[in-house]
Design a protein around this motif. Structure first.
Motif, PDB file in Angstrom:
ATOM      1  N   LYS A 147       0.832  -1.213   0.000  1.00 27.75           N
ATOM      2  CA  LYS A 147       0.000   0.000   0.000  1.00 27.75           C
ATOM      3  C   LYS A 147       0.869   1.267   0.000  1.00 27.75           C
ATOM      4  CE  LYS A 147      -4.302  -1.704   1.918  1.00 27.75           C
ATOM      5  NZ  LYS A 147      -5.071  -1.503   0.708  1.00 27.75           N
ATOM      6  N   LEU A 148       1.958   1.261   0.761  1.00 25.77           N
ATOM      7  CA  LEU A 148       2.847   2.420   0.782  1.00 25.77           C
ATOM      8  C   LEU A 148       3.522   2.637  -0.571  1.00 25.77           C
ATOM      9  CD1 LEU A 148       4.562   2.031   4.280  1.00 25.77           C
ATOM     10  CD2 LEU A 148       2.885   3.752   3.622  1.00 25.77           C
ATOM     11  N   LYS A 149       3.826   1.530  -1.235  1.00 30.91           N
ATOM     12  CA  LYS A 149       4.526   1.617  -2.519  1.00 30.91           C
ATOM     13  C   LYS A 149       3.583   1.960  -3.670  1.00 30.91           C
ATOM     14  CE  LYS A 149       8.091  -1.180  -3.513  1.00 30.91           C
ATOM     15  NZ  LYS A 149       8.764  -2.458  -3.798  1.00 30.91           N
ATOM     16  N   ASN A 150       2.434   1.297  -3.748  1.00 34.60           N
ATOM     17  CA  ASN A 150       1.551   1.434  -4.898  1.00 34.60           C
ATOM     18  C   ASN A 150       0.431   2.465  -4.749  1.00 34.60           C
ATOM     19  OD1 ASN A 150       3.012  -0.589  -6.299  1.00 34.60           O
ATOM     20  ND2 ASN A 150       1.909  -2.172  -5.151  1.00 34.60           N
ATOM     21  N   GLU A 151      -0.127   2.624  -3.539  1.00 36.95           N
ATOM     22  CA  GLU A 151      -1.221   3.573  -3.357  1.00 36.95           C
ATOM     23  C   GLU A 151      -0.720   4.942  -2.886  1.00 36.95           C
ATOM     24  OE1 GLU A 151      -4.433   2.025  -0.957  1.00 36.95           O
ATOM     25  OE2 GLU A 151      -4.409   0.096  -2.016  1.00 36.95           O
ATOM     26  N   ALA A 152       0.051   4.953  -1.812  1.00 35.63           N
ATOM     27  CA  ALA A 152       0.527   6.230  -1.274  1.00 35.63           C
ATOM     28  C   ALA A 152       1.728   6.756  -2.039  1.00 35.63           C
ATOM     29  CB  ALA A 152       0.874   6.070   0.204  1.00 35.63           C
ATOM     30  N   ARG A 153       2.469   5.869  -2.665  1.00 38.26           N
ATOM     31  CA  ARG A 153       3.666   6.215  -3.446  1.00 38.26           C
ATOM     32  C   ARG A 153       4.670   7.025  -2.610  1.00 38.26           C
ATOM     33  NH1 ARG A 153       2.506   4.319  -8.299  1.00 38.26           N
ATOM     34  NH2 ARG A 153       0.481   4.613  -9.249  1.00 38.26           N
ATOM     35  N   VAL A 154       4.897   6.543  -1.392  1.00 39.03           N
ATOM     36  CA  VAL A 154       5.872   7.198  -0.526  1.00 39.03           C
ATOM     37  C   VAL A 154       7.185   6.445  -0.451  1.00 39.03           C
ATOM     38  CG1 VAL A 154       4.195   8.447   0.871  1.00 39.03           C
ATOM     39  CG2 VAL A 154       4.880   6.145   1.539  1.00 39.03           C
ATOM     40  N   ILE A 155       7.182   5.196  -0.912  1.00 35.54           N
ATOM     41  CA  ILE A 155       8.459   4.448  -0.992  1.00 35.54           C
ATOM     42  C   ILE A 155       8.597   3.808  -2.336  1.00 35.54           C
ATOM     43  CG2 ILE A 155       8.683   4.035   1.473  1.00 35.54           C
ATOM     44  CD1 ILE A 155       7.616   1.196   1.068  1.00 35.54           C
TER      45      ILE A 155
END
Length: 190
Positions: free
Chosen positions: A182-190
């Motif tokens: 979710k952090l990589k694909n939705e929030a794009r923070v990592i």
């Protein structure tokens, strides 16, 4: 003891008198008082009364500005100690201790001086019934800002006060792999 504001401020001053103040002054006005106007009125009173030490609260409960003490010291050209948690008056000087992130900071100020008090400075005494009765007979002088030669007209105008936007609700994830996805694909923070 000094207060600035509407006639009901007399109650607060009577409490100060019952707690040990010798006399009180009310600068009575219905105007919205801003820190600069309060500092100017206090400056006029200081010049009239000639105290060696002025102790103020650290900030007002209505606007939380924390500016009046500093402005008063600047207008008078006096040294200042802020957020005092301990005050010791000596011969021609006052030592002020305040709490800072790394511990305690202590400064020595030549008198006359301005000090703003933190809530840890002291534990106020309770007003006893005999002192409350005596307070009714102690002098309480009422003056107007005009008597002091001070213009208390507001210099600032509050345009709007609004609550911050509501935060979106968070979500629960099943495991660390889901969180990383979710952090990589939705929030794009990592």
């Amino acid at each position: 003891a000094v207060s600035l504001g509407v006639a009901q401020c007399q109650e607060t001053l009577r409490t100060a008198l019952a707690m040990g103040a010798d006399r009180a002054i009310l600068v009575q006005t219905d105007a919205e008082l801003q820190p600069l106007a309060v500092a100017k009125a206090l400056k006029a009173l200081v010049e009239k009364e000639q105290p060696r030490l002025v102790i103020l609260g650290k900030q007002a409960i209505d606007d939380d500005c924390n500016q009046t003490g500093q402005m008063l010291a600047a207008l008078l050209g006096w040294p200042q100690g802020t957020f005092a948690s301990k005050v010791a008056v000596g011969d021609g000087a006052v030592t002020v201790t305040r709490e800072v992130d790394g511990g305690l900071e202590t400064v020595e100020l030549a008198l006359p001086a301005v000090v703003s008090a933190d809530l840890r400075l002291n534990e106020p005494r309770y007003a006893s019934l005999p002192n409350i009765m005596k307070a009714k007979k102690k002098p309480l002088e009422t003056v107007s800002p005009a008597d002091l030669g001070v213009d208390v007209a507001p210099r600032l105008e509050t345009l709007k006060v609004a609550e911050p936007a509501k935060r979106q609700a968070g979500i629960k994830v099943a495991d660390v792999a889901s969180l990383v996805d979710k952090l990589k694909n939705e929030a794009r923070v990592i």
